[in-house]
Design an enzyme around this catalytic site. Structure first.
Site, PDB file in Angstrom:
ATOM      1  N   GLY A 348     -86.486 -41.318-108.201  1.00 28.12           N
ATOM      2  CA  GLY A 348     -87.297 -41.929-107.159  1.00 28.12           C
ATOM      3  C   GLY A 348     -88.770 -41.835-107.487  1.00 28.12           C
ATOM      4  O   GLY A 348     -89.165 -41.182-108.459  1.00 28.12           O
ATOM      5  N   PRO A 349     -89.604 -42.475-106.688  1.00 27.74           N
ATOM      6  CA  PRO A 349     -91.047 -42.467-106.937  1.00 27.74           C
ATOM      7  C   PRO A 349     -91.643 -41.086-106.707  1.00 27.74           C
ATOM      8  O   PRO A 349     -91.003 -40.211-106.096  1.00 27.74           O
ATOM      9  CB  PRO A 349     -91.584 -43.482-105.921  1.00 27.74           C
ATOM     10  CG  PRO A 349     -90.544 -43.539-104.852  1.00 27.74           C
ATOM     11  CD  PRO A 349     -89.240 -43.288-105.519  1.00 27.74           C
ATOM     12  N   VAL A 352     -91.709 -37.937-103.105  1.00 25.80           N
ATOM     13  CA  VAL A 352     -90.687 -38.130-102.069  1.00 25.80           C
ATOM     14  C   VAL A 352     -89.816 -36.883-101.878  1.00 25.80           C
ATOM     15  O   VAL A 352     -88.845 -36.914-101.135  1.00 25.80           O
ATOM     16  CB  VAL A 352     -89.797 -39.358-102.378  1.00 25.80           C
ATOM     17  CG1 VAL A 352     -90.609 -40.634-102.291  1.00 25.80           C
ATOM     18  CG2 VAL A 352     -89.128 -39.229-103.734  1.00 25.80           C
ATOM     19  N   GLY A 353     -90.142 -35.786-102.587  1.00 22.74           N
ATOM     20  CA  GLY A 353     -89.443 -34.523-102.345  1.00 22.74           C
ATOM     21  C   GLY A 353     -88.325 -34.206-103.308  1.00 22.74           C
ATOM     22  O   GLY A 353     -87.468 -33.381-103.002  1.00 22.74           O
ATOM     23  N   LYS A 354     -88.314 -34.812-104.507  1.00 23.27           N
ATOM     24  CA  LYS A 354     -87.222 -34.562-105.459  1.00 23.27           C
ATOM     25  C   LYS A 354     -87.233 -33.113-105.950  1.00 23.27           C
ATOM     26  O   LYS A 354     -86.194 -32.456-105.991  1.00 23.27           O
ATOM     27  CB  LYS A 354     -87.359 -35.510-106.663  1.00 23.27           C
ATOM     28  CG  LYS A 354     -87.289 -36.980-106.321  1.00 23.27           C
ATOM     29  CD  LYS A 354     -87.283 -37.844-107.566  1.00 23.27           C
ATOM     30  CE  LYS A 354     -88.527 -37.667-108.411  1.00 23.27           C
ATOM     31  NZ  LYS A 354     -89.762 -38.061-107.722  1.00 23.27           N
ATOM     32  N   SER A 671     -86.946 -60.461-111.006  1.00 24.55           N
ATOM     33  CA  SER A 671     -86.715 -60.605-109.563  1.00 24.55           C
ATOM     34  C   SER A 671     -87.753 -61.465-108.858  1.00 24.55           C
ATOM     35  O   SER A 671     -87.610 -61.735-107.658  1.00 24.55           O
ATOM     36  CB  SER A 671     -86.645 -59.227-108.901  1.00 24.55           C
ATOM     37  OG  SER A 671     -87.873 -58.562-109.019  1.00 24.55           O
ATOM     38  N   LYS A 714     -87.982 -52.535-101.819  1.00 23.87           N
ATOM     39  CA  LYS A 714     -88.652 -53.816-101.591  1.00 23.87           C
ATOM     40  C   LYS A 714     -88.700 -54.159-100.096  1.00 23.87           C
ATOM     41  O   LYS A 714     -89.712 -54.659 -99.597  1.00 23.87           O
ATOM     42  CB  LYS A 714     -87.932 -54.920-102.371  1.00 23.87           C
ATOM     43  CG  LYS A 714     -88.075 -54.788-103.887  1.00 23.87           C
ATOM     44  CD  LYS A 714     -87.255 -55.836-104.613  1.00 23.87           C
ATOM     45  CE  LYS A 714     -87.398 -55.690-106.118  1.00 23.87           C
ATOM     46  NZ  LYS A 714     -86.586 -56.672-106.867  1.00 23.87           N
TER      47      LYS A 714
END
Length: 789
Positions: A348-349, A352-354, A671, A714
């Site tokens: 994830g970005p 974010v709490g990884k 995309s 998105k």
């Protein structure tokens, strides 16, 4: 009285009066001079060469002062002559009278003036004492020379005898030979001898220290050997205290049999080894690592699922998939009794709490937590360790982490696994394959340990921002859990429930001097940050609290209430607009949705038309795939020109320029195909695109809308930007399950399978599918076709 005598040059020695010397001669002129002199009066003059390298020195290459010497005896052998000579007196060369077959010169003897004074007597006595002291300190002097010096000599004789044995250069000895003042000669010789004595004293001191160390070491070795012998005679163990301690640790370690045998061999080898052997230190280090590893120590698992859920909820908001996976693991462990540790990959970005949830998982499971950052690692030995043959070798990060945890089943976090590099030292990601494979890691092999270690009970957690840079073989071993960016509502809850309390404690503030209203929190989220995580948001709150902490520290005791009205007073002007959509509907501009490492984002596609030769201009730092999407969109429009109400040859006199703003930011991926096709069609048909409609999806040459990834990020980005409608390919309908409900509630979703449906939704008015007068007004788009032969 003047006399003519043979002169023999010497390279690097001085013959002093009253001294005996043995010399070897080999040069033709020297041999001729010796034979001639030996057959006559046996008197010859020895003179030092100015340059010792000259083989055939002339008269100008010699000093003017030499020594008149008597040849005592002479022995010939193999073209050389060995001669014993005795110095008689100093001579001064007046002139050379012959050059061949050997040098001859007229010389004058230099007689020393008789001296007899208390000062000279004191100097001679001091010189004799210093010479005796030098010999006692270890100066090498021939016994006959020493006896001559100790005999009753005149001051001049004493000076010459001592000068002949000084460790000085030939040029300095020549100065002593040329010095006729006996007092000055004695003073200079005493000065040189004093320097030699200092050097001899230092040498003796160094030798004494070295001898002491050697004797001490030899004594220790002898005593140890005696101690072993005594213990053996008494029937006691022959191992010393260190060996006993190692065997005690071995018994308590609980090693597998093969590892225990290896350890016993190493301990036995150490016990038979001399302590001064350099290899003994390497073996001790190896045994320390081997015996300190937790072969049988493990943390007791917390199988209380409700308690684990409570701990996870205390530390982190959201992240339901991660929490669910951990509780599933606990449930299986509770039922089955034992389960191989899962190998999870949090993707994830940033922010974010990884990483932070790894600690919470360890706390929830009741295990130790170990974190190793893999970012920038390029050496395979960092993972597997160095072989013991290298100086300073150590185990790899895996074994080091297990030792630090002191338990064989910790939660082991490998941070930033997507940033592992590779170079000539190997590929660390390949070394991770064994450790992160549940079928192999029960016997993980470290190069330093040389024995297998069981990692099957370790819960491995890896983190990454993207999966693309992780090699396929390694990615296949990971159970991937995606972390999406937080919605505005989730960020609000995180600040309200976690960050406010944390930052107030960090800045020494409390409810008595600060109150922060909900409107202020939402204002900071909307106007001062734009990110997937909450790191920047936390920094903004910290900056706000620092301003208030300063005021409180200055003695202002009022209670500060933070609202959305006074936020700019503390944090400055707003940095992010509350909405990112365009102010009005535009022709030739559409809104795409993009995925980035920082989460989702909106992407504006701008298209401009100009007279030209049918060229397609692409700008905005587009990647190869995105450029291909632009060409595919253009080909689709050309193929359906008639259906779209365009002249079939509209492109022949028209250049189409596609630009994606923020040109410094690289962009790529398929995309944006639907958005590009929509923007180009809008520019050609002059129909504006609804600014509140965002879209994502790949387009084919036939206009089909294909499935894409990153839907959750998105859609959240669309919600954050203020869009109202989102167009998605039909195959992506299933991905809405991951999107937060509050986001779905605020958006309208249109699922399409063809480009025609996209145009019907995105355009502000209906697109006529046939040519009309409105389009005929455009001279380029609707020019009358010319007949071509």
């Amino acid at each position: 009285m003047d006399k003519v005598i043979p002169i023999i040059p010497i390279r690097d020695g001085i013959i002093f009066p009253y001294t005996d010397s043995v010399l070897t001669f080999g040069r033709p002129k020297s041999l001729a001079a010796l034979e001639s002199s030996f057959n006559q009066e046996r008197v010859v003059g020895f003179v030092l060469q100015k340059n010792a390298k000259l083989n055939e020195p002339s008269s100008g290459d010699l000093y003017a002062i030499g020594t008149l010497s008597h040849i005592e005896r002479m022995i010939k052998s193999d073209g050389e002559i060995n001669a014993q000579v005795k110095g008689l007196t100093r001579i001064k060369i007046l002139e050379y009278v012959q050059d061949a077959p050997f040098l001859m010169a007229r010389v004058k003897e230099i007689e020393d003036a008789p001296v007899d004074s208390p000062e000279i007597k004191a100097l001679t006595n001091h010189l004799i004492n210093e010479f005796r002291r030098a010999v006692n300190l270890g100066k090498f002097v021939d016994f006959l020379v020493f006896m001559n010096v100790m005999s009753d000599n005149s001051p001049s004789q004493l000076a010459d005898l001592v000068a002949s044995v000084l460790d000085i250069k030939p040029t300095e000895k020549q100065e002593f030979l040329e010095e006729t003042d006996v007092r000055k000669r004695l003073e200079r010789i005493i000065e040189v001898l004093a320097k030699e004595i200092k050097v001899l004293e230092l040498e003796k001191k160094i030798a004494s220290k070295t001898q002491e160390r050697f004797e001490k070491g030899a004594r220790e070795v002898m005593l140890r050997e005696r101690l072993k012998t005594i213990e053996k005679e008494l029937g006691e163990s022959d191992e010393d205290g260190e060996i006993k301690e190692l065997f005690d640790k071995l018994k308590k370690a609980g090693m597998p049999e093969d590892v225990e045998e290896k350890a016993k061999k190493e301990i036995k080898k150490l016990s038979q080894m001399n302590q001064f052997n350099p290899e003994s230190g390497y073996i001790r280090n190896y045994l320390d690592w081997l015996l300190d590893l937790p072969w049988s120590q493990e943390s007791k698992n917390n199988v209380d699922i409700k308690a684990a859920e409570k701990i996870l909820d205390e530390d982190h908001f959201g992240l339901e998939k991660v929490k669910e996976r951990i509780t599933e693991y606990l449930a299986v462990h509770k039922l089955a009794g034992k389960m191989k540790g899962p190998i999870l990959c949090f993707v994830g970005p940033p922010g974010v709490g990884k990483t932070s949830i790894g600690k919470s998982i360890a706390r929830a499971l009741g295990r130790k937590f170990v974190k190793v950052s893999l970012g920038g690692i390029r050496d395979e030995a960092e993972i597997r360790g160095h072989r013991r043959t290298y100086v300073g070798a150590l185990p790899g990060r895996m074994i080091q982490g297990i030792k630090d945890a002191a338990t064989r089943n910790p939660v082991f976090m490998l941070d930033e696994i997507d940033k592992v590099g590779a170079d000539f030292r190997g590929d660390p990601s390949s070394a991770l394959l064994e450790a992160l494979d549940p079928e192999q890691n029960h016997a993980f092999s470290d190069h330093y340990l040389e024995v297998p270690f069981d990692l099957s009970d370790v819960m491995f957690i890896t983190t990454a921002n993207v999966l693309d840079t992780i090699p396929p073989a390694l990615r296949d071993r990971l159970e991937v859990i995606h972390f999406a960016g937080y919605t505005q509502e989730e960020k609000f809850r995180i600040v309200k429930d976690f960050l406010l309390k944390k930052q107030m404690e960090a800045h020494g503030l409390s409810d008595t001097n600060l109150k922060m209203e909900d409107s202020a929190i939402r204002f900071i989220i909307d106007h001062y940050t734009r990110e997937a995580g909450v790191r920047s948001l936390e920094r903004q709150i910290a900056a706000l609290f620092r301003k208030i902490a300063k005021k409180v520290a200055e003695g202002k005791k009022e209670k500060y209430t933070i609202t959305d009205k006074n936020i700019p007073k503390f944090l400055g002007p707003i940095k992010v607009s509350s909405t990112l959509i365009e102010k009005k509907d535009e022709v030739g501009m559409s809104t795409g949705l993009a995925w980035t490492e920082a989460g989702g984002d909106v992407l504006f596609i701008e298209v401009a038309l100009m007279p030209g030769k049918g060229e397609l201009i692409l700008t905005g730092q587009l990647g190869d795939i995105m450029k291909e999407s632009c060409r595919a969109a253009m080909s689709y429009i050309r193929a359906r020109a008639t259906t779209l109400g365009l002249n079939e040859r509209f492109y022949q006199k028209l250049d189409v320029h596609v630009h994606v703003p923020e040109g410094a930011v690289p962009k790529d991926g398929p995309s944006a195909g639907l958005a590009i096709a929509t923007a180009i069609t809008s520019a050609l048909t002059k129909i504006p695109v609804n600014r509140k409609v965002g879209m994502t999806g790949e387009v084919t040459l036939r206009g089909r809308a294909l499935e894409i990834g990153g839907v959750k990020e998105k859609v959240i980005a669309a919600h954050r930007a203020g869009l109202k409608t989102v167009i998605l390919p039909k195959e992506n309908k299933k991905d809405l399950e991951d999107v937060p409900k509050e986001v779905i509630k605020d958006l309208k979703f249109e699922f399409v399978s063809h480009m025609d449906e996209v145009l019907d939704i995105a355009f502000t008015r209906h697109l006529a599918r046939k040519q009309s007068g409105e389009f005929a007004a455009h001279p380029v788009l609707h020019a009358t076709p010319q007949k071509v032969d």
